[in-house]
Write a protein that holds these residues in place. Structure first.
Motif, PDB file in Angstrom:
ATOM      1  N   TRP A  44     -31.306 -11.137 -32.283  1.00 14.84           N
ATOM      2  CA  TRP A  44     -30.734 -12.473 -32.264  1.00 14.84           C
ATOM      3  C   TRP A  44     -29.232 -12.412 -32.173  1.00 14.84           C
ATOM      4  O   TRP A  44     -28.611 -11.408 -32.481  1.00 14.84           O
ATOM      5  CB  TRP A  44     -31.197 -13.297 -33.440  1.00 14.84           C
ATOM      6  N   ASP A  45     -28.670 -13.506 -31.699  1.00 16.36           N
ATOM      7  CA  ASP A  45     -27.228 -13.685 -31.647  1.00 16.36           C
ATOM      8  C   ASP A  45     -26.926 -15.052 -32.247  1.00 16.36           C
ATOM      9  O   ASP A  45     -27.619 -16.038 -31.959  1.00 16.36           O
ATOM     10  CB  ASP A  45     -26.706 -13.658 -30.205  1.00 16.36           C
ATOM     11  N   LEU A  46     -25.908 -15.128 -33.048  1.00 16.33           N
ATOM     12  CA  LEU A  46     -25.466 -16.391 -33.609  1.00 16.33           C
ATOM     13  C   LEU A  46     -24.524 -17.026 -32.599  1.00 16.33           C
ATOM     14  O   LEU A  46     -23.503 -16.435 -32.228  1.00 16.33           O
ATOM     15  CB  LEU A  46     -24.765 -16.156 -34.948  1.00 16.33           C
ATOM     16  N   VAL A  47     -24.882 -18.210 -32.121  1.00 12.40           N
ATOM     17  CA  VAL A  47     -24.094 -18.882 -31.085  1.00 12.40           C
ATOM     18  C   VAL A  47     -23.844 -20.327 -31.503  1.00 12.40           C
ATOM     19  O   VAL A  47     -24.585 -20.888 -32.314  1.00 12.40           O
ATOM     20  CB  VAL A  47     -24.823 -18.856 -29.721  1.00 12.40           C
ATOM     21  N   PRO A  48     -22.817 -20.949 -30.944  1.00  9.34           N
ATOM     22  CA  PRO A  48     -22.590 -22.372 -31.237  1.00  9.34           C
ATOM     23  C   PRO A  48     -23.741 -23.222 -30.696  1.00  9.34           C
ATOM     24  O   PRO A  48     -24.371 -22.865 -29.694  1.00  9.34           O
ATOM     25  CB  PRO A  48     -21.296 -22.703 -30.496  1.00  9.34           C
ATOM     26  N   LYS A  49     -24.009 -24.340 -31.356  1.00  6.68           N
ATOM     27  CA  LYS A  49     -25.078 -25.241 -30.923  1.00  6.68           C
ATOM     28  C   LYS A  49     -24.661 -25.917 -29.613  1.00  6.68           C
ATOM     29  O   LYS A  49     -23.603 -26.519 -29.528  1.00  6.68           O
ATOM     30  CB  LYS A  49     -25.318 -26.303 -31.997  1.00  6.68           C
ATOM     31  N   PRO A  50     -25.510 -25.815 -28.581  1.00 12.91           N
ATOM     32  CA  PRO A  50     -25.210 -26.511 -27.328  1.00 12.91           C
ATOM     33  C   PRO A  50     -25.293 -28.025 -27.520  1.00 12.91           C
ATOM     34  O   PRO A  50     -26.142 -28.520 -28.265  1.00 12.91           O
ATOM     35  CB  PRO A  50     -26.312 -26.034 -26.371  1.00 12.91           C
ATOM     36  N   LYS A  51     -24.406 -28.749 -26.853  1.00 15.90           N
ATOM     37  CA  LYS A  51     -24.425 -30.211 -26.962  1.00 15.90           C
ATOM     38  C   LYS A  51     -25.738 -30.760 -26.432  1.00 15.90           C
ATOM     39  O   LYS A  51     -26.266 -30.296 -25.426  1.00 15.90           O
ATOM     40  CB  LYS A  51     -23.259 -30.800 -26.181  1.00 15.90           C
TER      41      LYS A  51
END
Length: 88
Positions: A44-51
């Motif tokens: 997994w990768d922690l990424v910003p939530k897409p709009k």
């Protein structure tokens, strides 16, 4: 290490909530081991939530693993996704 020594490093009771698990060092260790496996296996990768997208809800499942004699030998803390909220 023999099995008797390992029994001292586990919690006998399964917590019913994350708050209860966070009060027990053995369950904190079990949760950390699960996260370490995610890192080790690069799953997994922690990424910003897409709009415009919903976040998949997760929860913790706490289980004691038993030996053949029914004694608790390991605490297992799984982070699971709420499957019904996933979309391909």
């Amino acid at each position: 290490q023999d099995e008797e020594t390992l029994l001292g490093l586990v919690s006998i009771t399964e917590p019913t909530s994350i708050d209860a698990a966070l009060q027990d060092p053995e369950w904190i260790l079990a949760m950390q081991e699960e996260l370490n496996q995610f890192t080790k296996n690069d799953v997994w990768d922690l990424v910003p939530k897409p709009k415009g997208k919903h976040i998949i809800v997760t929860r913790r499942v706490f289980r004691n693993k038993l030996n053949k004699q029914g004694e608790v030998v390991r605490n297992k803390a799984r982070l699971v996704a709420q499957g019904y909220s996933q979309q391909e």
